[in-house]
Motif scaffolding. Structure first.
Motif, mmCIF file in Angstrom:
data_model
loop_
_atom_site.group_PDB
_atom_site.id
_atom_site.type_symbol
_atom_site.label_atom_id
_atom_site.label_comp_id
_atom_site.label_asym_id
_atom_site.label_seq_id
_atom_site.Cartn_x
_atom_site.Cartn_y
_atom_site.Cartn_z
ATOM 1 N N PRO A 8 0.808 -1.230 0.000
ATOM 2 C CA PRO A 8 0.000 0.000 0.000
ATOM 3 C C PRO A 8 0.835 1.271 0.000
ATOM 4 O O PRO A 8 0.503 2.232 -0.699
ATOM 5 N N LEU A 9 1.947 1.286 0.743
ATOM 6 C CA LEU A 9 2.773 2.487 0.746
ATOM 7 C C LEU A 9 3.466 2.700 -0.593
ATOM 8 O O LEU A 9 3.601 3.835 -1.047
ATOM 9 N N LEU A 10 3.894 1.633 -1.235
ATOM 10 C CA LEU A 10 4.520 1.770 -2.550
ATOM 11 C C LEU A 10 3.534 2.368 -3.549
ATOM 12 O O LEU A 10 3.858 3.332 -4.257
ATOM 13 N N LEU A 11 2.331 1.833 -3.588
ATOM 14 C CA LEU A 11 1.335 2.346 -4.532
ATOM 15 C C LEU A 11 0.884 3.757 -4.153
ATOM 16 O O LEU A 11 0.635 4.598 -5.032
ATOM 17 N N GLY A 12 0.779 4.034 -2.860
ATOM 18 C CA GLY A 12 0.419 5.379 -2.422
ATOM 19 C C GLY A 12 1.493 6.394 -2.779
ATOM 20 O O GLY A 12 1.197 7.497 -3.240
ATOM 21 N N VAL A 13 2.762 6.032 -2.581
ATOM 22 C CA VAL A 13 3.868 6.930 -2.914
ATOM 23 C C VAL A 13 3.922 7.183 -4.419
ATOM 24 O O VAL A 13 4.137 8.318 -4.852
ATOM 25 N N ILE A 48 12.384 7.324 -1.599
ATOM 26 C CA ILE A 48 11.335 7.308 -0.575
ATOM 27 C C ILE A 48 11.088 5.889 -0.085
ATOM 28 O O ILE A 48 10.957 5.645 1.123
ATOM 29 N N PHE A 49 11.052 4.938 -0.995
ATOM 30 C CA PHE A 49 10.810 3.549 -0.602
ATOM 31 C C PHE A 49 11.970 3.004 0.221
ATOM 32 O O PHE A 49 11.764 2.250 1.176
ATOM 33 N N THR A 50 13.208 3.401 -0.106
ATOM 34 C CA THR A 50 14.362 2.978 0.683
ATOM 35 C C THR A 50 14.308 3.545 2.093
ATOM 36 O O THR A 50 14.616 2.846 3.066
ATOM 37 N N ILE A 51 13.903 4.795 2.223
ATOM 38 C CA ILE A 51 13.765 5.398 3.550
ATOM 39 C C ILE A 51 12.710 4.652 4.361
ATOM 40 O O ILE A 51 12.899 4.376 5.553
ATOM 41 N N LEU A 52 11.597 4.302 3.720
ATOM 42 C CA LEU A 52 10.553 3.550 4.426
ATOM 43 C C LEU A 52 11.052 2.175 4.848
ATOM 44 O O LEU A 52 10.687 1.676 5.916
ATOM 45 N N GLU A 53 11.886 1.538 4.031
ATOM 46 C CA GLU A 53 12.440 0.227 4.379
ATOM 47 C C GLU A 53 13.420 0.341 5.542
ATOM 48 O O GLU A 53 13.404 -0.481 6.449
ATOM 49 N N LYS A 54 14.287 1.343 5.516
ATOM 50 C CA LYS A 54 15.307 1.499 6.557
ATOM 51 C C LYS A 54 14.697 1.839 7.911
ATOM 52 O O LYS A 54 15.239 1.466 8.943
ATOM 53 N N THR A 55 13.588 2.551 7.923
ATOM 54 C CA THR A 55 12.936 2.925 9.176
ATOM 55 C C THR A 55 11.925 1.882 9.640
ATOM 56 O O THR A 55 11.260 2.083 10.651
ATOM 57 N N ASN A 56 11.815 0.781 8.895
ATOM 58 C CA ASN A 56 10.902 -0.329 9.220
ATOM 59 C C ASN A 56 9.427 0.076 9.261
ATOM 60 O O ASN A 56 8.628 -0.571 9.934
ATOM 61 N N VAL A 57 9.069 1.121 8.563
ATOM 62 C CA VAL A 57 7.657 1.502 8.470
ATOM 63 C C VAL A 57 6.901 0.462 7.659
ATOM 64 O O VAL A 57 5.749 0.143 7.946
ATOM 65 N N ASN A 58 7.555 -0.115 6.659
ATOM 66 C CA ASN A 58 6.906 -1.098 5.787
ATOM 67 C C ASN A 58 6.569 -2.391 6.499
ATOM 68 O O ASN A 58 5.769 -3.173 6.012
ATOM 69 N N THR A 65 -8.493 -2.696 5.331
ATOM 70 C CA THR A 65 -9.195 -1.501 4.849
ATOM 71 C C THR A 65 -8.297 -0.266 4.895
ATOM 72 O O THR A 65 -8.428 0.615 4.039
ATOM 73 N N ILE A 66 -7.383 -0.195 5.855
ATOM 74 C CA ILE A 66 -6.458 0.940 5.904
ATOM 75 C C ILE A 66 -5.493 0.863 4.725
ATOM 76 O O ILE A 66 -5.176 1.882 4.111
ATOM 77 N N GLY A 67 -5.038 -0.335 4.393
ATOM 78 C CA GLY A 67 -4.176 -0.508 3.224
ATOM 79 C C GLY A 67 -4.869 -0.094 1.943
ATOM 80 O O GLY A 67 -4.286 0.595 1.100
ATOM 81 N N ILE A 68 -6.111 -0.508 1.787
ATOM 82 C CA ILE A 68 -6.888 -0.106 0.609
ATOM 83 C C ILE A 68 -7.083 1.409 0.603
ATOM 84 O O ILE A 68 -7.029 2.051 -0.451
ATOM 85 N N GLY A 69 -7.291 2.001 1.773
ATOM 86 C CA GLY A 69 -7.448 3.452 1.875
ATOM 87 C C GLY A 69 -6.196 4.197 1.435
ATOM 88 O O GLY A 69 -6.282 5.220 0.756
ATOM 89 N N ILE A 70 -5.020 3.684 1.800
ATOM 90 C CA ILE A 70 -3.762 4.311 1.379
ATOM 91 C C ILE A 70 -3.612 4.241 -0.139
ATOM 92 O O ILE A 70 -3.218 5.218 -0.788
ATOM 93 N N ILE A 71 -3.935 3.101 -0.709
ATOM 94 C CA ILE A 71 -3.853 2.945 -2.164
ATOM 95 C C ILE A 71 -4.829 3.892 -2.857
ATOM 96 O O ILE A 71 -4.477 4.579 -3.820
ATOM 97 N N LEU A 72 -6.061 3.945 -2.372
ATOM 98 C CA LEU A 72 -7.059 4.831 -2.977
ATOM 99 C C LEU A 72 -6.670 6.299 -2.826
ATOM 100 O O LEU A 72 -6.926 7.102 -3.725
ATOM 101 N N PHE A 73 -6.061 6.651 -1.686
ATOM 102 C CA PHE A 73 -5.601 8.026 -1.506
ATOM 103 C C PHE A 73 -4.581 8.394 -2.582
ATOM 104 O O PHE A 73 -4.646 9.479 -3.162
ATOM 105 N N GLY A 74 -3.626 7.505 -2.849
ATOM 106 C CA GLY A 74 -2.622 7.768 -3.881
ATOM 107 C C GLY A 74 -3.249 7.937 -5.249
ATOM 108 O O GLY A 74 -2.890 8.836 -6.007
ATOM 109 N N ILE A 75 -4.214 7.072 -5.575
ATOM 110 C CA ILE A 75 -4.875 7.149 -6.878
ATOM 111 C C ILE A 75 -5.695 8.427 -6.997
ATOM 112 O O ILE A 75 -5.633 9.133 -8.004
#
Length: 82
Positions: A8-13, A48-58, A65-75
């Motif tokens: 979801p974060l990849l698609l949102g970003v 951005i994706f590397t920063i998210l990986e290094k900080t363990n946010v991913n 539903t939150i994951g789907i919400g993040i994807i829909l927000f990006g779209i």
């Protein structure tokens, strides 16, 4: 059902960066060729994706539903801003 935030974060970003690049092209690219613009776009997403990986946010788990919400927000962000 829970889901890791990686996809979801990849698609949102991708959606947010795409919208910003389309709205403000002079902010990111000034008189460059298409090849360089494409490389900078992919590079921004990679950084951005590397920063998210290094900080363990991913690795965080959220409800589906939150994951789907993040994807829909990006779209929606990409669609409305451009």
């Amino acid at each position: 059902m829970y889901w890791k935030l990686r996809i979801p974060l990849l698609l949102g970003v991708i959606g947010v960066i795409s919208g910003l690049v389309q709205k403000f092209p002079n902010l990111f690219f000034v008189n460059t060729s298409y090849f360089i613009r494409s490389a900078v776009f992919i590079g921004l997403i990679g950084i951005i994706f590397t920063i998210l990986e290094k900080t363990n946010v991913n690795e965080k788990k959220v409800h589906f539903t939150i994951g789907i919400g993040i994807i829909l927000f990006g779209i929606i962000f990409d669609y409305l801003i451009a």
